[in-house]
Design a protein around this motif. Structure first.
Motif, short mmCIF file in Angstrom:
data_model
loop_
_atom_site.label_atom_id
_atom_site.label_comp_id
_atom_site.label_asym_id
_atom_site.label_seq_id
_atom_site.Cartn_x
_atom_site.Cartn_y
_atom_site.Cartn_z
N LEU A 130 0.83 -1.21 0.00
CA LEU A 130 0.00 0.00 0.00
C LEU A 130 0.86 1.26 0.00
N MET A 131 1.95 1.25 0.76
CA MET A 131 2.86 2.39 0.77
C MET A 131 3.43 2.63 -0.63
N ALA A 132 3.81 1.56 -1.29
CA ALA A 132 4.37 1.70 -2.64
C ALA A 132 3.33 2.20 -3.63
N LEU A 133 2.08 1.78 -3.48
CA LEU A 133 1.02 2.26 -4.37
C LEU A 133 0.84 3.77 -4.25
N ALA A 134 0.77 4.27 -3.02
CA ALA A 134 0.59 5.70 -2.82
C ALA A 134 1.82 6.47 -3.29
N TYR A 135 3.00 5.89 -3.09
CA TYR A 135 4.24 6.52 -3.56
C TYR A 135 4.17 6.73 -5.07
N THR A 136 3.74 5.70 -5.79
CA THR A 136 3.59 5.82 -7.25
C THR A 136 2.61 6.94 -7.60
N LYS A 175 6.81 8.24 -9.63
CA LYS A 175 7.88 7.25 -9.81
C LYS A 175 7.35 5.87 -9.43
N LEU A 176 7.93 4.84 -10.01
CA LEU A 176 7.46 3.49 -9.76
C LEU A 176 7.71 3.09 -8.31
N GLY A 177 6.65 2.71 -7.61
CA GLY A 177 6.79 2.21 -6.26
C GLY A 177 7.24 0.76 -6.26
N VAL A 178 8.13 0.42 -5.32
CA VAL A 178 8.66 -0.94 -5.22
C VAL A 178 8.61 -1.38 -3.76
N ALA A 179 8.15 -2.61 -3.54
CA ALA A 179 8.09 -3.17 -2.20
C ALA A 179 8.68 -4.57 -2.23
N THR A 180 8.98 -5.09 -1.05
CA THR A 180 9.52 -6.45 -0.97
C THR A 180 9.04 -7.15 0.30
N VAL A 181 8.72 -8.45 0.15
CA VAL A 181 8.32 -9.28 1.28
C VAL A 181 8.95 -10.65 1.07
N THR A 182 8.85 -11.50 2.08
CA THR A 182 9.34 -12.86 1.93
C THR A 182 8.20 -13.76 1.47
N HIS A 183 8.29 -15.06 1.74
CA HIS A 183 7.38 -16.01 1.10
C HIS A 183 6.19 -16.40 1.97
N ALA A 188 3.48 10.40 2.24
CA ALA A 188 4.36 11.30 2.99
C ALA A 188 5.83 11.04 2.67
N VAL A 189 6.18 9.79 2.45
CA VAL A 189 7.57 9.47 2.06
C VAL A 189 7.86 10.03 0.66
N ALA A 190 6.86 9.99 -0.22
CA ALA A 190 7.06 10.46 -1.59
C ALA A 190 7.34 11.96 -1.63
N GLN A 191 6.65 12.73 -0.78
CA GLN A 191 6.84 14.18 -0.76
C GLN A 191 6.91 14.66 0.69
N PRO A 192 8.05 14.47 1.33
CA PRO A 192 8.17 14.75 2.77
C PRO A 192 8.06 16.22 3.14
N ALA A 236 -8.40 19.06 -2.11
CA ALA A 236 -7.05 18.64 -2.48
C ALA A 236 -6.59 19.53 -3.63
N PRO A 237 -5.31 19.88 -3.67
CA PRO A 237 -4.86 20.82 -4.71
C PRO A 237 -4.91 20.27 -6.12
N ASP A 238 -4.83 18.95 -6.27
CA ASP A 238 -4.83 18.33 -7.60
C ASP A 238 -5.02 16.83 -7.42
N PRO A 239 -5.31 16.10 -8.50
CA PRO A 239 -5.57 14.66 -8.35
C PRO A 239 -4.38 13.86 -7.82
N HIS A 240 -3.15 14.28 -8.14
CA HIS A 240 -1.99 13.54 -7.64
C HIS A 240 -1.80 13.72 -6.14
N SER A 241 -2.45 14.72 -5.57
CA SER A 241 -2.37 14.98 -4.13
C SER A 241 -3.56 14.42 -3.39
N PHE A 242 -4.35 13.60 -4.06
CA PHE A 242 -5.53 13.00 -3.46
C PHE A 242 -5.47 11.49 -3.61
#
Length: 541
Positions: A57-63, A68-76, A421-425, A395-401
């Motif tokens: 979910l964090m990576a989705l919002a980051y994108t 920029k392409l969001g990337v996440a990692t987990v184990t199995h 918040a990580v995407a635009q601190p 919201a100021p624009d769609p990318h901020s919502f």
């Protein structure tokens, strides 16, 4: 080409080759060495989540927020099963991201955590890419990144744990991707569409998420036609400040805007899939000519069949329509000349029946709208409260919502707020969530926001119930006791987790909370709004 390195190092290097500077995730047996190499060898930033699904979910919002392409990692195994809801949210929302998922060793088919990870990913709607061998590691990363961008959905790259310490020769593989396909509309269908638009006396332009990049061209077309502008929920804020912007279209419209839409005779839709909430189950489209423009063929004809469908680029098509209207010297419609935009965009407050010990939700939203800086990033969880937030908090624009509603789940908001918040601190991020959603997915990640020191304010709408179910019991004159909960103090919990927490039960409490948080930017804060479960506005969808 480099000297032989381990596969986990090659995967980390491939991420760096693609310019990935932030990785969300949770470490386990199959990915911990890759994460370590990414951080130590490539100065990557790793954001450790408390739950695996949260990292997706964090990576989705980051994108969504920074592009920029969001990337996440987990184990199995259970780590990936914990990601199913998040992957579905991303797939339904057409959000590109890559999940680097470990897998159990190939040579141990009876591993305790072994499952068919391909079938699991496919069931969520995500794509699946297999790391085929140690020799192909960098190529397989490149393939996953490529597919995420062109397919516009999450792609799971499956990484067997027993490959990680194998040796490989790393080669840089980066596939250049042009991700804005679509041509110029032409032919008889375009001619018919222009004819419908030219003959309309009350045209209206509707933009969805697929037309965000075409804002300027759509404004030019609206000005040429003298047509009002409206958006779907996901394009909220696209036409801010335009004099004929009537805001959101459909069940989220103001009563005056709903009536105006009903009076229109031609809806020109760009990048909008026209689902039931946008069209109010088709009611708003009856008796009108519908022109629908989208680069995605599957967006057209799903729930409503337009009179003219153009599989084409939104901006180029809008420019083409303006050109031919000018060539034919078609006069403007005059539809906007007598509009009262203030009336069209004012949501009525309704009666205040809030009992003692509670804050009126609408009043609180209006005060909070004035408090938060305009350059905010707005994130909303799912739940009973959300429609009033969408209508009353800007919201100021769609990318901020960032509305986390693609799968109809609650409990996804705080995780996506962290990614935003990580995407635009440097910008304030504001999350509105309900009590049930915060208990489900918020408490376990609030401390992640604390650890990251994020500029995040969380507003918890606490009606001490699962509100949507509560109102259904009441509507049928049944006892709602099963939907009511005695939660812990969310404000005290936020403080215990290292943030700031403030409880609000009255107007004076709200003003005190605003004074406490005014100018606060050093770490997350939480405002707990105690709401009367019998006086929360009904959902508008």
């Amino acid at each position: 080409m480099t000297a032989d390195i381990h596969v986990h190092q090659s995967i980390a290097k491939a991420l760096a080759d693609h310019g990935v500077d932030t990785l969300f995730g949770l470490m386990g047996d199959a990915n911990l060495f890759m994460v370590d190499s990414y951080v130590r060898d490539h100065d990557g930033r790793f954001v450790p989540a408390a739950n695996e699904g949260s990292s997706v979910l964090m990576a989705l919002a980051y994108t969504h927020v920074c592009g920029k392409l969001g990337v996440a990692t987990v184990t199995h195994g259970p780590a990936l099963t914990n990601c199913v809801t998040a992957l579905t949210e991303g797939a339904r929302g057409h959000v590109p991201m890559v999940l680097l998922a470990g897998d159990t060793p190939v040579d141990n088919p009876r591993h305790l955590q072994g499952i068919d990870q391909r079938e699991l990913a496919k069931a969520s709607g995500a794509g699946f890419e297999q790391l085929r061998s140690p020799a192909t590691a960098s190529k397989d990363v490149a393939r996953a990144v490529y597919r995420a961008q062109v397919e516009r959905r999450p792609i799971v790259l499956n990484m067997p744990a027993d490959f990680m310490w194998e040796k490989t020769t790393h080669e840089k593989h980066v596939l250049d991707v042009f991700t804005n396909p679509g041509g110029v509309a032409e032919g008889d269908t375009l001619d018919n569409a222009i004819g419908m638009i030219a003959s309309a006396r009350r045209p209206l332009i509707l933009a969805g998420a697929g037309a965000v990049a075409a804002r300027d061209q759509l404004v030019k077309l609206a000005d040429r036609l003298e047509a009002p502008l409206a958006t779907t929920l996901k394009a909220k804020g696209l036409f801010n400040e335009h004099p004929y912007n009537i805001d959101m279209f459909g069940t989220l419209s103001t009563p005056a805007a709903y009536d105006l839409i009903a009076q229109s005779d031609c809806i020109i839709c760009f990048g909008a899939s026209l689902h039931d909430f946008t069209t109010d189950q088709g009611k708003l489209m009856k008796g009108k000519r519908i022109v629908q423009v989208d680069v995605n063929p599957t967006a057209i004809g799903g729930g409503l069949h337009p009179d003219a469908a153009l599989i084409a680029d939104a901006g180029l098509t809008a420019e083409t329509i303006v050109y031919w209207l000018d060539e034919a010297e078609i006069p403007s419609s005059g539809f906007t000349r007598d509009l009262d935009i203030e009336e069209l965009t004012a949501h009525p407050a309704g009666p205040n029946k809030t009992g003692d010990g509670y804050i009126n939700f609408v009043h609180a939203l209006e005060r909070l709208e004035a408090l938060f800086p305009k350059d905010r990033i707005l994130v909303t969880d799912g739940g009973r409260f959300m429609t009033e937030v969408w209508c009353r908090i800007s919201a100021p624009d769609p990318h901020s919502f960032v509305p986390t509603v693609n799968f109809g789940s609650i409990g996804l908001g705080l995780q996506e707020a962290i990614g935003a918040a990580v995407a635009q601190p440097d910008r304030p991020t504001v999350l509105f969530t309900g009590d049930g959603g915060f208990m489900m997915g918020g408490i376990n990640e609030f401390n992640t926001a604390v650890r990251m020191g994020l500029n995040l304010t969380v507003i918890v709408a606490n009606d001490a119930a699962y509100g949507a179910e509560h109102i259904q019991f009441l509507d049928r004159k049944m006892d709602p006791a099963l939907s009511v909960f005695e939660w812990p103090s969310f404000a005290a919990t936020a403080t215990a987790l290292g943030g700031i927490g403030v409880e609000v039960r009255s107007d004076s409490d709200l003003e005190a909370a605003i004074d406490t948080l005014r100018g606060h930017t050093s770490g997350p804060a939480l405002i707990e709004l105690h709401l009367d479960p019998h006086d929360v506005p009904r959902m508008r969808i």
